[in-house]
Motif scaffolding. Structure first.
Motif, PDB file in Angstrom:
ATOM      1  N   ARG A 183       0.927  -1.161   0.117  1.00 17.01           N
ATOM      2  CA  ARG A 183       0.124   0.127   0.073  1.00 17.01           C
ATOM      3  C   ARG A 183       0.883   1.252   0.167  1.00 17.01           C
ATOM      4  O   ARG A 183       1.991   1.071   0.605  1.00 17.01           O
ATOM      5  N   SER A 184       0.595   2.315  -0.790  1.00 17.43           N
ATOM      6  CA  SER A 184       1.510   3.415  -1.104  1.00 17.43           C
ATOM      7  C   SER A 184       0.647   4.734  -0.864  1.00 17.43           C
ATOM      8  O   SER A 184      -0.320   4.776  -1.209  1.00 17.43           O
ATOM      9  N   TYR A 185       1.438   5.598  -0.405  1.00 15.95           N
ATOM     10  CA  TYR A 185       1.031   7.001  -0.462  1.00 15.95           C
ATOM     11  C   TYR A 185       2.362   8.054  -0.400  1.00 15.95           C
ATOM     12  O   TYR A 185       2.980   7.763   0.352  1.00 15.95           O
ATOM     13  N   TRP A 186       2.273   8.658  -1.647  1.00 16.17           N
ATOM     14  CA  TRP A 186       3.298   9.629  -1.837  1.00 16.17           C
ATOM     15  C   TRP A 186       2.958  10.964  -1.886  1.00 16.17           C
ATOM     16  O   TRP A 186       1.758  11.382  -1.858  1.00 16.17           O
ATOM     17  N   ARG A 187       3.896  11.946  -1.973  1.00 13.10           N
ATOM     18  CA  ARG A 187       3.531  13.336  -2.435  1.00 13.10           C
ATOM     19  C   ARG A 187       4.821  14.085  -3.103  1.00 13.10           C
ATOM     20  O   ARG A 187       5.929  13.302  -2.961  1.00 13.10           O
ATOM     21  N   GLY A 188       4.607  14.873  -3.735  1.00 12.94           N
ATOM     22  CA  GLY A 188       5.526  15.413  -4.456  1.00 12.94           C
ATOM     23  C   GLY A 188       5.611  17.170  -4.293  1.00 12.94           C
ATOM     24  O   GLY A 188       4.717  17.830  -4.970  1.00 12.94           O
ATOM     25  N   GLU A 189       6.341  17.911  -3.531  1.00 14.07           N
ATOM     26  CA  GLU A 189       6.238  19.145  -3.158  1.00 14.07           C
ATOM     27  C   GLU A 189       7.552  19.885  -3.594  1.00 14.07           C
ATOM     28  O   GLU A 189       8.726  19.396  -3.198  1.00 14.07           O
ATOM     29  N   TYR A 190       7.498  21.157  -4.103  1.00 12.92           N
ATOM     30  CA  TYR A 190       8.813  21.678  -4.597  1.00 12.92           C
ATOM     31  C   TYR A 190       9.221  22.566  -3.391  1.00 12.92           C
ATOM     32  O   TYR A 190       8.459  23.277  -2.838  1.00 12.92           O
ATOM     33  N   ILE A 191      10.368  22.710  -3.228  1.00  9.38           N
ATOM     34  CA  ILE A 191      10.998  23.536  -2.170  1.00  9.38           C
ATOM     35  C   ILE A 191      11.968  24.251  -2.835  1.00  9.38           C
ATOM     36  O   ILE A 191      12.894  24.075  -3.603  1.00  9.38           O
ATOM     37  N   ARG A 192      11.880  25.787  -2.937  1.00 10.15           N
ATOM     38  CA  ARG A 192      12.698  26.651  -3.456  1.00 10.15           C
ATOM     39  C   ARG A 192      14.254  26.709  -3.012  1.00 10.15           C
ATOM     40  O   ARG A 192      15.155  26.754  -3.719  1.00 10.15           O
TER      41      ARG A 192
ATOM     42  N   PHE B  54       3.130  15.394   7.442  1.00  6.61           N
ATOM     43  CA  PHE B  54       4.400  15.653   7.160  1.00  6.61           C
ATOM     44  C   PHE B  54       4.392  16.752   6.100  1.00  6.61           C
ATOM     45  O   PHE B  54       5.193  17.871   6.041  1.00  6.61           O
ATOM     46  N   ALA B  55       3.548  16.591   4.951  1.00  8.71           N
ATOM     47  CA  ALA B  55       3.712  17.438   3.945  1.00  8.71           C
ATOM     48  C   ALA B  55       3.211  18.838   4.431  1.00  8.71           C
ATOM     49  O   ALA B  55       3.718  19.894   3.637  1.00  8.71           O
ATOM     50  N   SER B  56       2.180  18.908   5.188  1.00 12.22           N
ATOM     51  CA  SER B  56       1.937  20.096   5.925  1.00 12.22           C
ATOM     52  C   SER B  56       2.920  20.940   6.738  1.00 12.22           C
ATOM     53  O   SER B  56       3.056  22.154   6.534  1.00 12.22           O
ATOM     54  N   ALA B  57       3.776  20.367   7.390  1.00 12.25           N
ATOM     55  CA  ALA B  57       4.562  20.689   7.955  1.00 12.25           C
ATOM     56  C   ALA B  57       5.913  21.379   7.121  1.00 12.25           C
ATOM     57  O   ALA B  57       6.689  22.246   7.620  1.00 12.25           O
ATOM     58  N   MET B  58       6.098  20.739   5.791  1.00 12.98           N
ATOM     59  CA  MET B  58       7.019  21.062   5.057  1.00 12.98           C
ATOM     60  C   MET B  58       6.276  22.465   4.156  1.00 12.98           C
ATOM     61  O   MET B  58       7.114  23.060   3.534  1.00 12.98           O
ATOM     62  N   ARG B  59       5.081  22.528   4.040  1.00 12.82           N
ATOM     63  CA  ARG B  59       4.500  23.519   3.513  1.00 12.82           C
ATOM     64  C   ARG B  59       5.173  24.914   3.360  1.00 12.82           C
ATOM     65  O   ARG B  59       5.267  25.749   2.366  1.00 12.82           O
ATOM     66  N   PRO B  60       5.294  25.283   4.539  1.00 15.09           N
ATOM     67  CA  PRO B  60       5.913  26.647   4.713  1.00 15.09           C
ATOM     68  C   PRO B  60       7.433  26.923   3.964  1.00 15.09           C
ATOM     69  O   PRO B  60       7.631  28.071   3.600  1.00 15.09           O
TER      70      PRO B  60
END
Length: 461
Positions: free
Chosen positions: A317-326, A403-409
């Motif tokens: 079972r899998s859950y991923w995210r892909g978010e850009y960090i400048r 985790f993704a929310s914590a990295m959103r800033p």
């Protein structure tokens, strides 16, 4: 007499295999990478050629069936299968033809990256491809396509020269800078919204067959120090140096010190995109961080491309995210480590929390050249959560989203759709101007939204 059964209609003149439920091979054909996805198409069209794909599209349109298109089946959102509709399986379109003089290759829509790499490496050539060799070229490329060598040579879609596309009305067209240029723009980053790509023509670049590449490991207690050192070196590195860091569970392998096995560690991957001998100086600053495991050495390019395959097996079972960090600031590093270790332990032994250095090969392509957008980020944040027990679904997904929310800033606010399971991030991936252009293109090529089982660009009417 009109044939109302879609399977029967499809079998008329169909070269490939048509499968319905309960037939031998059906259950195998409907399975995808993410075991959370358990869907049952009414019909599976295992196509043998482009004419089969066009026939399947015609049957789907005429019978009002939802369409799923499958190449490698790696869509974490499960978009390569469906319930009750028609699954167009491209796995029979396997031809790869390499022109070493022109440095181009044509590949059928069912080719996997490992197969493409094997064919092109026979000539010491490559194009940026999937980091797991069982990934299909189709969804990867039309969604953009970050590969190890993108730092130097751009995305897979940036290296696309032309594509054969089956449109929603059943027509087969060739899209390139010179034919159907609007469609060519859209399929380079716009996903499967405008048709089914049955053949890709790629630009190739010299590399291999031997490259300088591998993985290093550090005790997790050194993670904050090492990550800062890695960031400083990655920011100063030449575009030929592909690199990433990952918090993972150390495997029980002989090359891993016994005291680290089964524990979270910080890993660091590197690949020099050029002659192996010339990469020694570029890689040395990473080695100077003094890993306890150092596997960076001359290896076959195909071996490095497949190195992550054991960490991405089917059936989980899998859950991923892909978010850009400048920029990867000290605060971003601290936020990453605050959750990365806990989430890795929660999803041990398969979960991995990754940050890729993107490199200027991607940014060198001006925004607007392709539908793929947000090329200004320097890093890609990619938590990969994998687990076996369905009872863990809620807590794993909740933890990954937190985790993704914590990295959103620290992010640009944009998403990389190939790694994104939610379908509400489409506008985030493009921005308003590009999204409006994509909607106009959808109105032209698929006004009825036949191809909607994807990160969907909805037509305006």
């Amino acid at each position: 007499m009109t044939v109302t059964d879609p399977a029967a209609a499809l079998r008329q003149g169909f070269t490939g295999q048509v499968l319905r439920q309960a037939q031998p091979g059906y259950d195998e054909a409907r399975q995808v990478f993410n075991a959370m996805i358990d869907r049952h198409p009414a019909v599976i069209a295992r196509c043998a050629d482009t004419a089969d794909v066009a026939a399947a599209v015609d049957v789907a349109r005429d019978h009002g069936l939802v369409v799923a298109v499958r190449c490698g089946g790696h869509s974490v959102a499960g978009l390569s299968t469906c319930d009750d509709g028609i699954l167009i399986d491209l796995s029979g379109l396997k031809a790869v033809t390499v022109d070493p003089e022109a440095r181009t290759a044509r590949a059928g829509g069912g080719v996997l990256w490992g197969e493409f790499d094997a064919a092109t490496q026979a000539h010491g050539l490559h194009t940026p491809g999937g980091r797991v060799s069982t990934t299909g070229i189709g969804g990867f490329t039309t969604g953009g396509g970050y590969g190890w060598t993108s730092c130097k040579h751009g995305l897979a879609c940036d290296n696309l020269l032309s594509a054969e596309v089956v449109l929603a009305d059943g027509r087969v067209v060739r899209a390139s800078e010179h034919e159907h240029a609007d469609l060519f723009w859209g399929i380079r980053g716009g996903g499967g919204n405008f048709g089914v790509v049955t053949e890709f023509e790629f630009r190739l670049h010299p590399l291999g067959p031997t490259v300088l590449a591998g993985l290093t490991m550090f005790p997790i207690e050194r993670a904050a120090e090492v990550l800062r050192g890695w960031r400083d070196r990655a920011d100063a590195a030449p575009d030929e140096l592909a690199t990433a860091v990952v918090v993972l569970t150390a495997p029980p392998e002989p090359f891993v010190p016994e005291e680290l096995r089964g524990r979270p560690v910080l890993g660091m991957a590197a690949l020099y995109v050029g002659e192996a001998g010339r990469g020694v100086a570029a890689v040395q600053p990473l080695k100077d961080l003094h890993p306890v495991v150092d596997l960076i050495a001359p290896v076959p390019y195909t071996a490095f491309q497949a190195a992550l395959d054991p960490s991405a097996p089917r059936g989980f079972r899998s859950y991923w995210r892909g978010e850009y960090i400048r920029e990867l600031s000290d605060d971003a590093i601290d936020a990453f480590l605050a959750d990365a270790v806990d989430l890795t332990v929660l999803g041990a032994p398969l979960s991995q929390m990754v940050i890729f250095r993107i490199g200027q090969g991607v940014a060198a392509v001006p925004d607007g050249t392709t539908a793929f957008s947000h090329r200004d980020a320097r890093y890609l944040f990619h938590p990969i959560c994998m687990w076996a027990d369905p009872s863990d679904d809620s807590r794993m997904i909740t933890a990954a989203r937190a985790f993704a929310s914590a990295m959103r800033p620290f992010s640009t606010g944009a998403s990389y759709l190939n790694f994104t399971p939610e379908t509400d991030r489409v506008r985030d991936a493009y921005g308003d101007d590009t999204y409006a252009r994509l909607v106009a293109l959808k109105n032209t090529y698929d006004p009825g939204n036949l191809f909607r089982l994807n990160q969907n660009i909805r037509p305006s009417h």
